[in-house]
Write an enzyme that holds these catalytic residues in place. Structure first.
Site, PDB file in Angstrom:
ATOM      1  CB  VAL A 281     -11.814  22.912 -12.513  1.00 11.63           C
ATOM      2  CG1 VAL A 281     -10.382  23.327 -12.344  1.00 11.63           C
ATOM      3  CG2 VAL A 281     -12.633  24.059 -13.051  1.00 11.63           C
TER       4      VAL A 281
ATOM      5  CD  GLN B 196     -11.686   7.909  -3.049  1.00 11.90           C
ATOM      6  OE1 GLN B 196     -12.299   8.275  -4.057  1.00 11.90           O
ATOM      7  NE2 GLN B 196     -11.388   8.752  -2.081  1.00 11.90           N
TER       8      GLN B 196
ATOM      9  CB  THR C 173     -10.326   6.048 -12.069  1.00 14.27           C
ATOM     10  OG1 THR C 173      -9.045   5.927 -11.442  1.00 14.27           O
ATOM     11  CG2 THR C 173     -11.379   6.291 -11.024  1.00 14.27           C
TER      12      THR C 173
ATOM     13  CG  PHE D  73      -4.411  12.611 -15.321  1.00 15.04           C
ATOM     14  CD1 PHE D  73      -3.949  13.152 -16.507  1.00 15.04           C
ATOM     15  CD2 PHE D  73      -4.432  13.418 -14.180  1.00 15.04           C
ATOM     16  CE1 PHE D  73      -3.509  14.470 -16.565  1.00 15.04           C
ATOM     17  CE2 PHE D  73      -4.000  14.730 -14.225  1.00 15.04           C
ATOM     18  CZ  PHE D  73      -3.523  15.251 -15.423  1.00 15.04           C
ATOM     19  CB  ILE D  74      -0.500  11.472 -12.602  1.00 15.71           C
ATOM     20  CG1 ILE D  74      -1.371  12.720 -12.409  1.00 15.71           C
ATOM     21  CG2 ILE D  74       0.972  11.790 -12.296  1.00 15.71           C
ATOM     22  CD1 ILE D  74      -1.415  13.266 -10.982  1.00 15.71           C
TER      23      ILE D  74
ATOM     24  CE1 TYR E 158      -7.069  11.921  -2.688  1.00 15.12           C
ATOM     25  CE2 TYR E 158      -6.670  14.246  -2.240  1.00 15.12           C
ATOM     26  CZ  TYR E 158      -6.413  13.108  -2.982  1.00 15.12           C
ATOM     27  OH  TYR E 158      -5.488  13.147  -4.001  1.00 15.12           O
TER      28      TYR E 158
HETATM   29  N1  LIG Z   1      -4.753  14.906 -10.412  1.00 12.65           N
HETATM   30  C1  LIG Z   1      -4.384  15.747  -9.462  1.00 12.65           C
HETATM   31  O1  LIG Z   1      -4.524  16.964  -9.597  1.00 12.65           O
HETATM   32  C2  LIG Z   1      -3.758  15.231  -8.185  1.00 12.65           C
HETATM   33  C3  LIG Z   1      -3.427  16.161  -7.189  1.00 12.65           C
HETATM   34  C4  LIG Z   1      -2.847  15.703  -6.018  1.00 12.65           C
HETATM   35  C5  LIG Z   1      -2.568  14.353  -5.849  1.00 12.65           C
HETATM   36  N2  LIG Z   1      -2.917  13.473  -6.824  1.00 12.65           N
HETATM   37  C6  LIG Z   1      -2.597  12.060  -6.606  1.00 12.65           C
HETATM   38  O2  LIG Z   1      -1.930  11.548  -7.749  1.00 12.65           O
HETATM   39  C7  LIG Z   1      -2.233  10.155  -7.910  1.00 12.65           C
HETATM   40  C8  LIG Z   1      -2.728   9.875  -9.317  1.00 12.65           C
HETATM   41  O3  LIG Z   1      -3.941  10.585  -9.512  1.00 12.65           O
HETATM   42  P1  LIG Z   1      -4.629  10.755 -10.942  1.00 12.65           P
HETATM   43  O4  LIG Z   1      -5.154  12.142 -11.001  1.00 12.65           O
HETATM   44  O5  LIG Z   1      -3.727  10.261 -12.010  1.00 12.65           O
HETATM   45  O6  LIG Z   1      -5.891   9.805 -10.772  1.00 12.65           O
HETATM   46  P2  LIG Z   1      -6.387   8.560 -11.653  1.00 12.65           P
HETATM   47  O7  LIG Z   1      -7.697   8.146 -11.076  1.00 12.65           O
HETATM   48  O8  LIG Z   1      -6.340   8.879 -13.101  1.00 12.65           O
HETATM   49  O9  LIG Z   1      -5.287   7.462 -11.326  1.00 12.65           O
HETATM   50  C9  LIG Z   1      -5.359   6.605 -10.215  1.00 12.65           C
HETATM   51  C10 LIG Z   1      -5.067   5.191 -10.708  1.00 12.65           C
HETATM   52  O10 LIG Z   1      -5.047   4.304  -9.584  1.00 12.65           O
HETATM   53  C11 LIG Z   1      -5.814   3.151  -9.894  1.00 12.65           C
HETATM   54  N3  LIG Z   1      -6.324   2.615  -8.621  1.00 12.65           N
HETATM   55  C12 LIG Z   1      -7.225   3.200  -7.780  1.00 12.65           C
HETATM   56  N4  LIG Z   1      -7.416   2.426  -6.690  1.00 12.65           N
HETATM   57  C13 LIG Z   1      -6.608   1.341  -6.848  1.00 12.65           C
HETATM   58  C14 LIG Z   1      -6.343   0.194  -6.050  1.00 12.65           C
HETATM   59  N5  LIG Z   1      -6.945   0.001  -4.868  1.00 12.65           N
HETATM   60  N6  LIG Z   1      -5.439  -0.713  -6.499  1.00 12.65           N
HETATM   61  C15 LIG Z   1      -4.817  -0.539  -7.703  1.00 12.65           C
HETATM   62  N7  LIG Z   1      -5.030   0.526  -8.495  1.00 12.65           N
HETATM   63  C16 LIG Z   1      -5.921   1.454  -8.076  1.00 12.65           C
HETATM   64  C17 LIG Z   1      -6.904   3.642 -10.832  1.00 12.65           C
HETATM   65  O11 LIG Z   1      -7.472   2.617 -11.625  1.00 12.65           O
HETATM   66  C18 LIG Z   1      -6.127   4.660 -11.670  1.00 12.65           C
HETATM   67  O12 LIG Z   1      -5.518   4.056 -12.794  1.00 12.65           O
HETATM   68  C19 LIG Z   1      -3.237   9.818  -6.811  1.00 12.65           C
HETATM   69  O13 LIG Z   1      -2.523   9.276  -5.720  1.00 12.65           O
HETATM   70  C20 LIG Z   1      -3.817  11.164  -6.431  1.00 12.65           C
HETATM   71  O14 LIG Z   1      -4.296  11.183  -5.109  1.00 12.65           O
HETATM   72  C21 LIG Z   1      -3.503  13.870  -7.987  1.00 12.65           C
END
Ligand SMILES: NC(=O)c1ccc[n+]([C@@H]2O[C@H](COP(=O)([O-])OP(=O)(O)OC[C@H]3O[C@@H](n4cnc5c(N)ncnc54)[C@H](O)[C@@H]3O)[C@@H](O)[C@H]2O)c1
Length: 312
Positions: free
Chosen positions: A183, A75, A35, A11-12, A140
């Site tokens: 959410v 994760q 994911t 997503f991000i 986490y």
């Molecule tokens: N979405 C939020 O509100 C939020 C808030 C705080 C922090 N974050 C952090 O931002 C980052 C991105 O989150 P997101 O919301 O886009 O989640 P997301 O699940 O959409 O993206 C995570 C990506 O990492 C990949 N991935 C997971 N495990 C992996 C591995 N072992 N090796 C290679 N690729 C792997 C997944 O396939 C996915 O494309 C994460 O580090 C998350 O902890 C997100």
């Protein structure tokens, strides 16, 4: 510049990839697709479908020569981190350490690490500043805090520049239903499908919701700046769950929600001070919650997965 985005199909990550590409940089992605989805990234790029904890990442670093690494692969599920801490630690610690190692050995100029508001846990002096004592609740959050410390150590021991962003609750197009900002995604899907929304608690609990393109812009600015260390990335604005529902109601039909008992471990209020990121990166959040929610809803209801409209 050569920019590696781990988790770039997420997503991000997909929004960050678009932001760097628009500025003329070459985009590389490492992602396991656990994911993420390849169709999230339509811009030209090169991809490596593998885990970030895989030692073979080093060969990719050697052969490409990355200037910037944005480490987003993680994760992301808090409940999984509690039920299966080893699973969380494998990606969120061993994966990070592997990427830091590859970066410092192969001349990377800067690593951006996605940390989280989850590091603060139940700390209650709002808005939370970066020097607040972390009262982390879940594995986490704990591993995100440990990740920040690993980044700091790589600066001390190996001279690697790192910048850790503590993301607030990020929302926007392409978000899945898991993770932290889920959410918004769950509510908008429910509204689109004419379902009754479920609210845990009385809906007065607040979060600091930030639109994904504002996050991508700050990541881009952070990568090119001299800033290092830990920085909140947030709007510094609290929105309650009830306000969120009212805002959605301004552009879509929303049935009366069903209120259930609050979930164990849910925090009441969350808001992150963004003074540092604004000053150090000359950044401001451009999207109001109304604009961001509407763009996300438009994306969600559109027939095809197309990138949402951007302000810049
Ligand atoms: N979405 C939020 O509100 C939020 C808030 C705080 C922090 N974050 C952090 O931002 C980052 C991105 O989150 P997101 O919301 O886009 O989640 P997301 O699940 O959409 O993206 C995570 C990506 O990492 C990949 N991935 C997971 N495990 C992996 C591995 N072992 N090796 C290679 N690729 C792997 C997944 O396939 C996915 O494309 C994460 O580090 C998350 O902890 C997100």
């Amino acid at each position: 510049m050569n920019v590696l985005i781990t988790g770039g199909y997420g997503f991000i990550g997909s929004a960050v990839a678009e932001r760097f590409y628009k500025e003329g940089h070459s985009i590389y992605i490492i992602d396991s697709l656990i994911t993420g989805r390849e169709e999230h990234v339509a811009i030209p790029h090169k991809s490596f479908l593998m885990n970030v904890e895989d030692p073979a990442c080093d060969q990719i670093f050697q052969s490409v020569g990355f200037d910037i690494v944005v480490h987003l692969a993680a994760q992301i599920d808090v409940v999984t981190s509690i039920n299966e801490p080893a699973v969380d630690t494998k990606t969120n610690i061993l994966g990070l350490v592997n990427i830091l190692n590859c970066a410092s050995k192969n001349g990377v100029k800067k690593v951006i690490f996605a940390s989280s508001a989850a590091v603060y846990g139940n700390a209650s002096t709002l808005p939370l500043k970066e020097d607040e004592i972390c009262e982390t609740e879940s594995m986490y959050g704990m591993n995100k805090r440990l990740g920040e410390l690993y980044c700091e150590k790589w600066g001390q021991f190996y001279g690697l520049d790192t910048l850790c962003f503590r993301f607030a609750n990020v929302y926007g197009p392409r978000q899945g239903n898991g993770g932290e900002g889920g959410v918004v995604s769950i509510f908008l899907q429910g509204v689109r499908d004419n379902r009754t929304l479920t609210v845990f608690g009385d809906g007065s609990q607040t979060r600091d919701f930030i639109y994904v393109h504002d996050v991508a812009d700050a990541v881009y600015r952070g990568a090119l700046s001299d800033a290092t260390g830990v920085m909140n990335l947030s709007t510094n604005r609290e929105t309650s769950i009830n306000e969120l529902i009212e805002t959605i109601r301004s552009f879509a039909t929303v049935k009366s929600p069903s209120y259930r008992e609050s979930r164990l471990g849910d925090i009441d209020r969350s808001c992150l001070d963004n003074t540092q990121v604004k000053h150090q990166l000359d950044w401001v959040p451009l999207y109001t919650i109304n604009e961001g929610l509407l763009l996300t809803y438009e994306w969600m209801t559109a027939a095809e997965l197309e990138p949402a409209i951007e302000k810049k």
